[in-house]
Design a protein around this motif. Structure first.
Motif, PDB file in Angstrom:
ATOM      1  N   GLY A  15      44.120  10.058  59.719  1.00  0.00           N
ATOM      2  CA  GLY A  15      44.015  11.179  58.802  1.00  0.00           C
ATOM      3  C   GLY A  15      45.088  12.228  58.953  1.00  0.00           C
ATOM      4  O   GLY A  15      45.145  13.177  58.162  1.00  0.00           O
ATOM      5  N   GLN A  16      45.966  12.082  59.954  1.00  0.00           N
ATOM      6  CA  GLN A  16      47.025  13.066  60.164  1.00  0.00           C
ATOM      7  C   GLN A  16      48.067  12.514  61.133  1.00  0.00           C
ATOM      8  O   GLN A  16      47.863  11.481  61.757  1.00  0.00           O
ATOM      9  CB  GLN A  16      46.446  14.374  60.727  1.00  0.00           C
ATOM     10  CG  GLN A  16      45.695  14.193  62.039  1.00  0.00           C
ATOM     11  CD  GLN A  16      45.015  15.459  62.510  1.00  0.00           C
ATOM     12  OE1 GLN A  16      45.291  16.547  62.022  1.00  0.00           O
ATOM     13  NE2 GLN A  16      44.109  15.331  63.475  1.00  0.00           N
ATOM     14  N   ASN A  17      49.180  13.212  61.212  1.00  0.00           N
ATOM     15  CA  ASN A  17      50.215  12.964  62.222  1.00  0.00           C
ATOM     16  C   ASN A  17      50.674  11.501  62.267  1.00  0.00           C
ATOM     17  O   ASN A  17      50.907  10.895  61.227  1.00  0.00           O
ATOM     18  CB  ASN A  17      49.718  13.455  63.583  1.00  0.00           C
ATOM     19  CG  ASN A  17      49.318  14.919  63.558  1.00  0.00           C
ATOM     20  OD1 ASN A  17      49.935  15.712  62.840  1.00  0.00           O
ATOM     21  ND2 ASN A  17      48.291  15.296  64.302  1.00  0.00           N
ATOM     22  N   ALA A  20      48.737   8.873  60.158  1.00  0.00           N
ATOM     23  CA  ALA A  20      49.033   8.909  58.727  1.00  0.00           C
ATOM     24  C   ALA A  20      50.372   8.228  58.436  1.00  0.00           C
ATOM     25  O   ALA A  20      50.510   7.497  57.446  1.00  0.00           O
ATOM     26  CB  ALA A  20      49.050  10.349  58.231  1.00  0.00           C
ATOM     27  N   ASP A  37      39.371   7.900  59.897  1.00  0.00           N
ATOM     28  CA  ASP A  37      39.447   9.164  60.608  1.00  0.00           C
ATOM     29  C   ASP A  37      38.022   9.617  60.886  1.00  0.00           C
ATOM     30  O   ASP A  37      37.081   9.210  60.192  1.00  0.00           O
ATOM     31  CB  ASP A  37      40.190  10.231  59.801  1.00  0.00           C
ATOM     32  CG  ASP A  37      40.708  11.360  60.680  1.00  0.00           C
ATOM     33  OD1 ASP A  37      41.861  11.264  61.144  1.00  0.00           O
ATOM     34  OD2 ASP A  37      39.955  12.319  60.934  1.00  0.00           O
ATOM     35  N   VAL A  39      37.115  12.649  60.488  1.00  0.00           N
ATOM     36  CA  VAL A  39      36.870  13.633  59.431  1.00  0.00           C
ATOM     37  C   VAL A  39      37.083  12.960  58.074  1.00  0.00           C
ATOM     38  O   VAL A  39      38.218  12.590  57.741  1.00  0.00           O
ATOM     39  CB  VAL A  39      37.816  14.838  59.579  1.00  0.00           C
ATOM     40  CG1 VAL A  39      37.573  15.855  58.471  1.00  0.00           C
ATOM     41  CG2 VAL A  39      37.634  15.484  60.953  1.00  0.00           C
ATOM     42  N   GLU A  41      37.356  13.965  55.017  1.00  0.00           N
ATOM     43  CA  GLU A  41      38.319  14.585  54.105  1.00  0.00           C
ATOM     44  C   GLU A  41      39.760  14.215  54.457  1.00  0.00           C
ATOM     45  O   GLU A  41      40.600  14.050  53.567  1.00  0.00           O
ATOM     46  CB  GLU A  41      38.148  16.105  54.117  1.00  0.00           C
ATOM     47  CG  GLU A  41      36.848  16.601  53.517  1.00  0.00           C
ATOM     48  CD  GLU A  41      35.657  16.465  54.451  1.00  0.00           C
ATOM     49  OE1 GLU A  41      34.521  16.670  53.990  1.00  0.00           O
ATOM     50  OE2 GLU A  41      35.868  16.150  55.660  1.00  0.00           O
ATOM     51  N   ARG A  42      40.052  14.074  55.736  1.00  0.00           N
ATOM     52  CA  ARG A  42      41.404  13.686  56.136  1.00  0.00           C
ATOM     53  C   ARG A  42      41.695  12.246  55.733  1.00  0.00           C
ATOM     54  O   ARG A  42      42.788  11.937  55.237  1.00  0.00           O
ATOM     55  CB  ARG A  42      41.599  13.877  57.638  1.00  0.00           C
ATOM     56  CG  ARG A  42      41.583  15.330  58.079  1.00  0.00           C
ATOM     57  CD  ARG A  42      42.218  15.545  59.437  1.00  0.00           C
ATOM     58  NE  ARG A  42      41.607  14.806  60.524  1.00  0.00           N
ATOM     59  CZ  ARG A  42      41.120  15.358  61.627  1.00  0.00           C
ATOM     60  NH1 ARG A  42      41.126  16.688  61.771  1.00  0.00           N
ATOM     61  NH2 ARG A  42      40.616  14.619  62.590  1.00  0.00           N
ATOM     62  N   ALA A  45      42.306  12.130  52.030  1.00  0.00           N
ATOM     63  CA  ALA A  45      43.582  12.694  51.610  1.00  0.00           C
ATOM     64  C   ALA A  45      44.725  11.706  51.818  1.00  0.00           C
ATOM     65  O   ALA A  45      45.580  11.525  50.933  1.00  0.00           O
ATOM     66  CB  ALA A  45      43.854  13.988  52.369  1.00  0.00           C
ATOM     67  N   VAL A  46      44.759  11.066  52.976  1.00  0.00           N
ATOM     68  CA  VAL A  46      45.832  10.104  53.245  1.00  0.00           C
ATOM     69  C   VAL A  46      45.695   8.880  52.352  1.00  0.00           C
ATOM     70  O   VAL A  46      46.684   8.394  51.776  1.00  0.00           O
ATOM     71  CB  VAL A  46      45.834   9.689  54.732  1.00  0.00           C
ATOM     72  CG1 VAL A  46      46.830   8.561  54.977  1.00  0.00           C
ATOM     73  CG2 VAL A  46      46.172  10.887  55.613  1.00  0.00           C
ATOM     74  N   ASN A 195      54.189  17.031  66.185  1.00  0.00           N
ATOM     75  CA  ASN A 195      52.937  17.776  66.044  1.00  0.00           C
ATOM     76  C   ASN A 195      52.445  18.343  67.368  1.00  0.00           C
ATOM     77  O   ASN A 195      51.574  19.219  67.383  1.00  0.00           O
ATOM     78  CB  ASN A 195      51.855  16.880  65.454  1.00  0.00           C
ATOM     79  CG  ASN A 195      51.515  15.698  66.348  1.00  0.00           C
ATOM     80  OD1 ASN A 195      52.280  14.758  66.443  1.00  0.00           O
ATOM     81  ND2 ASN A 195      50.369  15.742  67.010  1.00  0.00           N
TER      82      ASN A 195
END
Length: 248
Positions: A15-17, A20, A37, A39, A41-42, A45-46, A195
């Motif tokens: 979901g991030q970094n 993703a 993820d 979360v 929402e993450r 989004a990806v 990050n």
């Protein structure tokens, strides 16, 4: 070269970094990607970003430390993508309590978090996908690790380093068991990423021979190779991706 069309990938912690970046890179080479993820929402989004760019992706939020949740998530990914998971990238590795600090100061209740997500999380995910890979005669398992697994420091990383060391050992042994079935298992050990540096990016970058920190795109490109058909003779290895900060 490095064509992943017709393959399905599961990327945890995507979901991030770096996660993703891995998901986007695999999708760009043609893989259908299940974006995991903790979360939702993450993950959404990806996944949505990949879809908007013309790729194929679905969000599958679950906790990698919960075996039942992992199995349910993998089954959901298989149903939505229309095939079993061919490529597993276990990237999830930072628990809510990172357990950072001098070991002498860490209460025993804080010891388990890094081990649960890194070692048992990997075991849970592998367990949920490996039978399909072996039955198909093709599969790729990529474990994301860290230089902290093999290089000691005084930055309070003893729990994290121990967890990463443990999962690297797991992957080495797993690779030997799975190789006859056409399934490879490798580890990618990352150096400091953008990050993680915060406001000290320039200070840390100056200490790295390439004079920069790692990016999600760097990690994604390396994973694409390890996940590709061209990497069929690469297994049981730990590859360092660190800008030359540690050489072997």
């Amino acid at each position: 070269m490095f064509d992943l069309s017709g393959r399905a990938a599961l990327v945890t912690g995507a979901g991030q970094n770096a996660g993703a970046g891995i998901a986007r890179a695999l999708a760009a080479r043609g893989a259908a990607v299940a974006v995991n993820d903790l979360v939702p929402e993450r993950a959404e989004a990806v996944s949505g970003g990949i879809t908007a760019s013309g790729g194929t992706a679905v969000p599958v939020a679950f906790d990698v430390t919960d075996l039942d949740a992992v199995r349910e998530g993998v089954a959901r990914a298989r149903a939505e993508l229309g095939r079993h998971v061919d490529i597993l990238v276990h990237n999830a590795g930072i628990p809510a309590d990172f357990g950072q600090g001098p070991f002498r100061t860490l209460a025993p209740g804080r010891w388990r978090g890094p081990v649960e997500i890194n070692l048992f999380g990997a075991m849970n995910c592998v367990s949920a996908v490996v039978d399909d890979m072996c039955e198909a005669g093709w599969g790729r398992i990529v474990q994301i690790s860290s230089g902290a697994a093999r290089t000691g420091s005084d930055q309070g990383l003893s729990l994290y380093g121990a967890a990463k060391s443990g999962v690297e050992g797991f992957i080495r042994h797993l690779s030997q068991e799975l190789a006859p079935s056409g399934v490879t298992a490798n580890t990618l050990a990352l150096g400091l990423q953008t990050n993680a540096a915060g406001d000290a990016t320039e200070v840390f970058a100056a200490k790295i021979p390439t004079r920069r920190l790692g990016t999600p795109e760097d990690v994604g490109a390396a994973v694409v190779y390890l996940a590709s058909p061209e990497a069929s003779w690469m297994t049981g290895q730990t590859l360092n991706l660190n800008g030359g900060s540690v050489t072997t």
